[in-house]
Design an enzyme around this catalytic site. Structure first.
Site, PDB file in Angstrom:
ATOM      1  N   VAL A  35       0.728  -1.188  -0.080  1.00 30.47           N
ATOM      2  CA  VAL A  35      -0.032  -0.027   0.136  1.00 30.47           C
ATOM      3  C   VAL A  35       0.893   1.258  -0.089  1.00 30.47           C
ATOM      4  CG1 VAL A  35      -0.239  -0.146   2.460  1.00 30.47           C
ATOM      5  CG2 VAL A  35      -1.785   1.142   1.293  1.00 30.47           C
ATOM      6  N   ASP A 143       8.527  -3.579 -16.754  1.00 33.30           N
ATOM      7  CA  ASP A 143       7.017  -3.335 -16.639  1.00 33.30           C
ATOM      8  C   ASP A 143       6.797  -1.769 -16.989  1.00 33.30           C
ATOM      9  OD1 ASP A 143       4.448  -4.173 -16.127  1.00 33.30           O
ATOM     10  OD2 ASP A 143       4.618  -4.202 -13.990  1.00 33.30           O
ATOM     11  N   LYS A 145       4.558   0.939 -18.087  1.00 33.13           N
ATOM     12  CA  LYS A 145       3.361   0.899 -18.807  1.00 33.13           C
ATOM     13  C   LYS A 145       2.677   2.385 -18.161  1.00 33.13           C
ATOM     14  CE  LYS A 145       1.791  -1.939 -15.126  1.00 33.13           C
ATOM     15  NZ  LYS A 145       0.846  -3.180 -14.573  1.00 33.13           N
ATOM     16  N   ASN A 148       2.385   2.797 -14.390  1.00 34.11           N
ATOM     17  CA  ASN A 148       3.877   2.864 -13.553  1.00 34.11           C
ATOM     18  C   ASN A 148       4.588   4.234 -13.915  1.00 34.11           C
ATOM     19  OD1 ASN A 148       3.591   0.527 -12.119  1.00 34.11           O
ATOM     20  ND2 ASN A 148       4.563  -0.783 -13.666  1.00 34.11           N
ATOM     21  N   ASP A 161       7.875   1.809  -9.748  1.00 30.37           N
ATOM     22  CA  ASP A 161       7.625   0.389  -9.585  1.00 30.37           C
ATOM     23  C   ASP A 161       8.762  -0.478 -10.528  1.00 30.37           C
ATOM     24  OD1 ASP A 161       6.527  -2.035  -9.133  1.00 30.37           O
ATOM     25  OD2 ASP A 161       4.641  -1.678 -10.197  1.00 30.37           O
ATOM     26  N   THR A 180       3.126  -7.020 -18.133  1.00 30.15           N
ATOM     27  CA  THR A 180       1.767  -6.714 -18.466  1.00 30.15           C
ATOM     28  C   THR A 180       1.312  -7.167 -19.713  1.00 30.15           C
ATOM     29  OG1 THR A 180       1.893  -5.139 -16.848  1.00 30.15           O
ATOM     30  CG2 THR A 180      -0.185  -4.985 -18.055  1.00 30.15           C
TER      31      THR A 180
HETATM   32  P1  ATP Z   1       1.972  -3.607  -8.751  1.00 28.51           P
HETATM   33  O1  ATP Z   1       1.233  -4.631  -7.866  1.00 28.51           O
HETATM   34  O2  ATP Z   1       0.914  -2.840  -9.682  1.00 28.51           O
HETATM   35  O3  ATP Z   1       3.162  -3.911  -9.221  1.00 28.51           O
HETATM   36  P2  ATP Z   1       3.123  -2.198  -6.647  1.00 28.51           P
HETATM   37  O4  ATP Z   1       3.024  -3.139  -5.409  1.00 28.51           O
HETATM   38  O5  ATP Z   1       4.442  -2.469  -7.213  1.00 28.51           O
HETATM   39  O6  ATP Z   1       2.011  -2.433  -7.558  1.00 28.51           O
HETATM   40  P3  ATP Z   1       3.627   0.496  -6.937  1.00 28.51           P
HETATM   41  O7  ATP Z   1       2.884   0.401  -8.319  1.00 28.51           O
HETATM   42  O8  ATP Z   1       4.729   1.025  -6.770  1.00 28.51           O
HETATM   43  O9  ATP Z   1       3.101  -0.739  -6.187  1.00 28.51           O
HETATM   44  O10 ATP Z   1       2.210   1.626  -6.116  1.00 28.51           O
HETATM   45  C1  ATP Z   1       0.843   1.250  -6.287  1.00 28.51           C
HETATM   46  C2  ATP Z   1       0.139   2.620  -6.640  1.00 28.51           C
HETATM   47  O11 ATP Z   1       0.629   3.621  -5.608  1.00 28.51           O
HETATM   48  C3  ATP Z   1       0.615   3.098  -7.879  1.00 28.51           C
HETATM   49  O12 ATP Z   1       0.140   2.886  -8.978  1.00 28.51           O
HETATM   50  C4  ATP Z   1       0.472   4.940  -7.602  1.00 28.51           C
HETATM   51  O13 ATP Z   1      -0.918   5.244  -8.072  1.00 28.51           O
HETATM   52  C5  ATP Z   1       0.543   4.877  -6.093  1.00 28.51           C
HETATM   53  N1  ATP Z   1       1.935   5.288  -5.975  1.00 28.51           N
HETATM   54  C6  ATP Z   1       2.979   4.679  -6.096  1.00 28.51           C
HETATM   55  N2  ATP Z   1       4.086   5.571  -5.794  1.00 28.51           N
HETATM   56  C7  ATP Z   1       3.683   6.914  -5.747  1.00 28.51           C
HETATM   57  C8  ATP Z   1       4.269   8.188  -5.376  1.00 28.51           C
HETATM   58  N3  ATP Z   1       5.701   8.257  -5.269  1.00 28.51           N
HETATM   59  N4  ATP Z   1       3.576   9.200  -5.536  1.00 28.51           N
HETATM   60  C9  ATP Z   1       2.145   9.055  -5.639  1.00 28.51           C
HETATM   61  N5  ATP Z   1       1.698   7.815  -5.871  1.00 28.51           N
HETATM   62  C10 ATP Z   1       2.251   6.665  -5.790  1.00 28.51           C
END
Ligand code: ATP
Length: 384
Positions: A35, A143, A145, A148, A161, A180
Site C-alpha cells: 500500500v 514493466d 506502462k 507505472n 515500480d 503486463t
Molecule cells: P503492482 O502490484 O501494480 O506492481 P506495486 O505493489 O509495485 O504495484 P506501486 O505500483 O509501486 O506498487 O504503487 C501502487 C500505486 O501507488 C501506484 O500505481 C500509484 O497509484 C501509487 N503510488 C506509488 N508511488 C507513488 C508516489 N511516489 N507518489 C504518488 N503515488 C504513488
C-alpha cells in the site's frame, strides 16, 4: 481521506523508527502486496510517498530488497522516482520516496482520452531519457506502462515500480515471463512458449515505449482483442495498424517512430538513443506546425461545432433531436467531434477502464457493432 488510527498498519513497535520520523496520511494507491500512502517528514514538514510492503514469504522479501537496491542505484535522474529513506523490519519494509501528487499517467490519459503530439513529445522524451539512463546501467525495467509512470506536481513524468527490474551482466539474457500482457514484447512471449528461444534483454523496454507512444497519441492500445490468445498472437506478429480516422491527423514522424519501436526483431528495434534522435523529437525546434492547416476544413468544423453547441444550449427550452447526420455524414471523422464523443464515452464509462491485465480502454473505442449483434439485428429485420 485522513489517516485513521483504526487502519490496519504494520506493527508500530517494529516500525517505531519510521513512525518517530514520519506522520502517515492518506492512501495514494495499492499494489498486489503493498500500500502506498502519503506521509510527512516531521523534521522538515515535507511530503513524501511511502510504500509499505508486508512480506508474505521469502520471495517477496527478496524481490522487494532487490527493488530497493535498484532504486538506490538509479537515483539522480529527473524522470525516475527518487528514494528518500528506507526502514526495514523483519516482516515489513517502508520505502519513503518522492511524492507524485498528480498520480498515474494512466489516470490522466483516461481523463483527457488522448494527447496532442506536442504533449506526447514532452512526455515521451522524458520517458526515453529515463530509459536511456537505466539501459546505460544495464538495467531493464520490464514493466513500463502508463500505470507505472507517475506525474509530479508540475506534471513531469517519473518512472516508478521497479519490482521487475533487473541489472543484466554483460551479454546476459532473461527468459522469465513477467510484465503486463498488452505491453509484452514478442521475444518475451517467445521465451515463454519455445524452449529453444534465445532469451530477451533491454529491448523489451523499447517495445513497451512503442506501445505507450501509440496509446498516448490515439487513446487506444495497438494490440488488443477481447480474447487474450488473439491479442498475444497480434503482438508476436507485430500486427497493428494506424486506423482511420484517429491516425489521419498524426504526423509521419510520429508514425515512423512507432514503426521503429514496434519491430518484432529486437535487434532491429530502435534503442532509447535512436528514438531520442528520431525526427519526431526534432520537431520542437522547427517553426512548422505539427499538422498541415486546412483553412476551409477548419472553418467548416468551427461553424458546425458552434451550431451543435448552440443547439445543446437551447435543448432545455426547445427539446428537439440533434441530427448531427444532417450536418456531417460521419462526425467521428472530424477531430473536434471525435474528442467530444470520446470524452463523453470516457466520462460515462471511464470507471470500466481497468488497469494492468485487461487493457480494456480499447473497448471504448470499438465503434463497430459486434458481429453477433449485427447478425441478430439483420435476422430480426428479415423476420419482420
Ligand atoms: P503492482 O502490484 O501494480 O506492481 P506495486 O505493489 O509495485 O504495484 P506501486 O505500483 O509501486 O506498487 O504503487 C501502487 C500505486 O501507488 C501506484 O500505481 C500509484 O497509484 C501509487 N503510488 C506509488 N508511488 C507513488 C508516489 N511516489 N507518489 C504518488 N503515488 C504513488
Amino acid at each position: 481521506m485522513a489517516y485513521d488510527e483504526t487502519d490496519e498498519l504494520p506493527d508500530r513497535e517494529k516500525a517505531r523508527e519510521f513512525y518517530s520520523k514520519y506522520e502517515l496520511k492518506d492512501v495514494l494507491g495499492k499494489g498486489i502486496s503493498s500500500v502506498v500512502r502519503k506521509c510527512i517528514e516531521k523534521s522538515s514538514g515535507k511530503e513524501y510517498a511511502v510504500k509499505i510492503v508486508e512480506y508474505s514469504g521469502p520471495e517477496l522479501k527478496e524481490s522487494t530488497l532487490r527493488e530497493i537496491e535498484i532504486m538506490k542505484m538509479i537515483g539522480g535522474h529527473p524522470n525516475i522516482i527518487e528514494i528518500h529513506d528506507t526502514f526495514e523490519s523483519d516482516s515489513f519494509v517502508f520505502i519513503v520516496m518522492q511524492l507524485c501528487p498528480n498520480g498515474e499517467l494512466f489516470d490522466h490519459l483516461t481523463q483527457v482520452v488522448c494527447l496532442s503530439e506536442k504533449k506526447t513529445r514532452f512526455i515521451m522524451r522524458n520517458i526515453l531519457e529515463a530509459v536511456l539512463w537505466l539501459h546505460k546501467r544495464n538495467i531493464v525495467h520490464r514493466d513500463l506502462k502508463p500505470e507505472n509512470i507517475l506525474l509530479d506536481k508540475d506534471m513531469n513524468v517519473k518512472i516508478s515500480d521497479f519490482g521487475f527490474a533487473v541489472q543484466l551482466e554483460d551479454e546476459q539474457t532473461l527468459s522469465d515471463l513477467c510484465g503486463t500482457p498488452g505491453y509484452l514484447a514478442p521475444e518475451t512471449l517467445y521465451c515463454s512458449m519455445y524452449d529453444n528461444a534465445s532469451g530477451y534483454g533491454m529491448q523489451v523496454d523499447m517495445w513497451a515505449c512503442g506501445v505507450i507512444l501509440f496509446t498516448l497519441l490515439s487513446g487506444s492500445p495497438p494490440f488488443w482483442h477481447r480474447r487474450q490468445a488473439i491479442m498475444l498472437r497480434m503482438i508476436m506478429e507485430g500486427n497493428y495498424s494506424f486506423a482511420s480516422p484517429e491516425w489521419d491527423d498524426v504526423s509521419e514522424q510520429a508514425k515512423d517512430l512507432i514503426r521503429n519501436l514496434l519491430i518484432v526483431d529486437p535487434a532491429k528495434r530502435f534503442t532509447a538513443q535512436q528514438a531520442l534522435d528520431s525526427p519526431f523529437f526534432a520537431r520542437d525546434a522547427q517553426t512548422k506546425p505539427d499538422r498541415v492547416f486546412y483553412p476551409r476544413k477548419t472553418f467548416k468544423v468551427y461553424i458546425l461545432t458552434v451550431m451543435v453547441i448552440q443547439r445543446l444550449k437551447t435543448l432545455k427550452n426547445k427539446p428537439q433531436q440533434i441530427q448531427v447526420a444532417e450536418l456531417v455524414d460521419n462526425p467521428y471523422r472530424f477531430k473536434t467531434y471525435r474528442k467530444i464523443i470520446d470524452s463523453a464515452a470516457f466520462t460515462i464509462y471511464g470507471h470500466w477502464v481497468k488497469k494492468g491485465e485487461q487493457q480494456n480502454r480499447a473497448a471504448l473505442f470499438e465503434i463497430e457493432p459486434k458481429c453477433d449483434l449485427k447478425a441478430m439485428h439483420v435476422s430480426r429485420i428479415e423476420v419482420n
